[in-house]
Design a protein around this motif. Structure first.
Motif: not given
Length: 401
Positions: A62-63, A66, A87, A101, A117
């Motif tokens: 996920e990071r 992003a 997120v 993050i 976010l």
């Protein structure tokens, strides 16, 4: 992203879908959406994150997403558009990846106020921990959104706890609102409630002109969906349907909103019959005789009389139809004589405007689990002040809308 690829995770590319301001007909920002491939073959975001989870790399992946979204976004847009980044709440509250993050975003040169976010719809048992994480995001200057309100775990309690800047309504809400006038009215009130809390509203999943116009009528702030634009690897005006924008502009100029119940043509026969009821009662005829013409109408339910303090005088004169709608949940509530209805808006409004017919907004009747519209009028008879009332079954009336 090289770090994701090095771990054998699905390859990350970014697509963007605009979120349009209804007032401006222009994108206020873009939601970044994952377009992944695994072994050269396209895979859905669910599949991609499933691979990451299976390899115990969910937070890392996920990071990486992003970072890729931010990098690509900055290559495509100017300095005003806002980036919506999804997120998962589990990542946000994770001591390592939650802080990571934030650090990743801070290390980029994108302005913090241009990043929203967007907390995905998912169970989060530790609400207090999530609230702390959201508070930390705000301290850094980021905006916060809640995704898919109305589905699963994203509910009013979570809005109260987190106080997001933006709430995105699940697409099922607009689909159901477009299916009936009653549902549309409920959506309008939901938007009003969320606005009262202090959040902007995005309606997701707009696929038809009818749904888009309904968003205007319900006073939503922003819209998102295929009707306006599909996700694209590029960003620009050419990716937004100008026909859709012009349609919104015409509706804004016409100032067309959801019709008030009092203005519905379908209610006109009931208003006419209520005037006859009022005239007959004021001329001295009994309530039962006066009510006969009104109760002959299809969705008329009952007629009753309140004194100047809102106490019901005698029992109601009931229609013989729709017994299933008149069935009371609690036996006591069938005893209307002597009940105090002084808090009802139809009583208060009639009292303040003598002689004027008042049409209430739909409300749940206390005597049965039905929604009623009440016509009422304040009149004087036999030396006293009374409010004459007549209920119309909104469930039935709304079927014709």
């Amino acid at each position: 992203m090289s770090d994701a690829n090095a771990r054998g995770l699905p390859h990350i590319e970014s697509a963007f879908q605009p979120i349009l301001s209804l007032a401006h007909g222009l994108p206020v920002g873009y939601e970044a959406l994952l377009r992944a491939t695994d072994g050269g073959m396209p895979c859905s975001p669910e599949q991609a994150f499933g691979v990451a989870r299976a390899r115990d790399c969910y937070g890392e992946y996920e990071r990486a997403c992003a970072r890729r979204h931010v990098q690509r976004f900055q290559q495509l847009v100017g300095d005003e558009s806002v980036l919506f980044l999804n997120v998962h709440p589990d990542v946000l509250v994770d001591p390592h990846h939650g802080a990571g993050i934030v650090a990743d975003l801070l290390s980029s040169d994108i302005e913090r106020s241009r990043v929203v976010l967007e907390i995905l719809e998912a169970r989060q048992e530790t609400t207090a921990v999530l609230a702390d994480a959201v508070a930390a995001l705000r301290q850094h200057g980021f905006l916060v959104a809640l995704d898919d309100f109305g589905a699963g775990f994203t509910n009013l309690g979570r809005v109260w706890d987190l106080r997001p800047d933006v709430v995105k309504l699940d697409r099922e809400l607009i689909c159901k609102a477009a299916s009936s006038y009653r549902n549309a009215r409920s959506l309008l009130r939901l938007v009003d409630l969320l606005h009262d809390i202090g959040t902007f509203i995005v309606v997701e999943g707009i696929e038809t002109e009818e749904q888009a116009l309904l968003c205007l009528d319900c006073d939503a702030d922003f819209v998102q969906g295929y009707y306006f634009a599909k996700p694209s690897y590029e960003i620009g005006p050419m990716h937004v349907s100008q026909d859709a924008v012009r349609t919104l502009g015409r509706r804004l100029n016409s100032v067309h909103k959801l019709r008030q119940v009092a203005d519905l043509e379908e209610l006109a026969p009931y208003r006419c019959a209520f005037r006859q009821l009022q005239q007959a009662f004021s001329a001295g005829r009994g309530l039962c005789d006066s009510a006969a013409h009104f109760l002959h109408l299809e969705w008329a339910m009952r007629v009753y009389l309140l004194d100047g303090d809102g106490m019901q005088v005698g029992e109601s004169v009931e229609s013989e139809r729709h017994a299933e709608w008149r069935r009371s949940t609690f036996a006591l509530l069938t005893q209307r004589c002597g009940a105090n209805w002084s808090k009802r808006p139809y009583f208060r409004n009639a009292l303040s405007r003598p002689g004027q017919t008042i049409v209430s907004e739909p409300y749940m009747s206390s005597s049965a689990r039905t929604h009623c519209v009440t016509l009422s009028v304040n009149l004087s008879c036999d030396g006293g002040n009374y409010v004459l009332c007549a209920d119309v079954l909104f469930e039935g009336l709304s079927q014709t809308l």
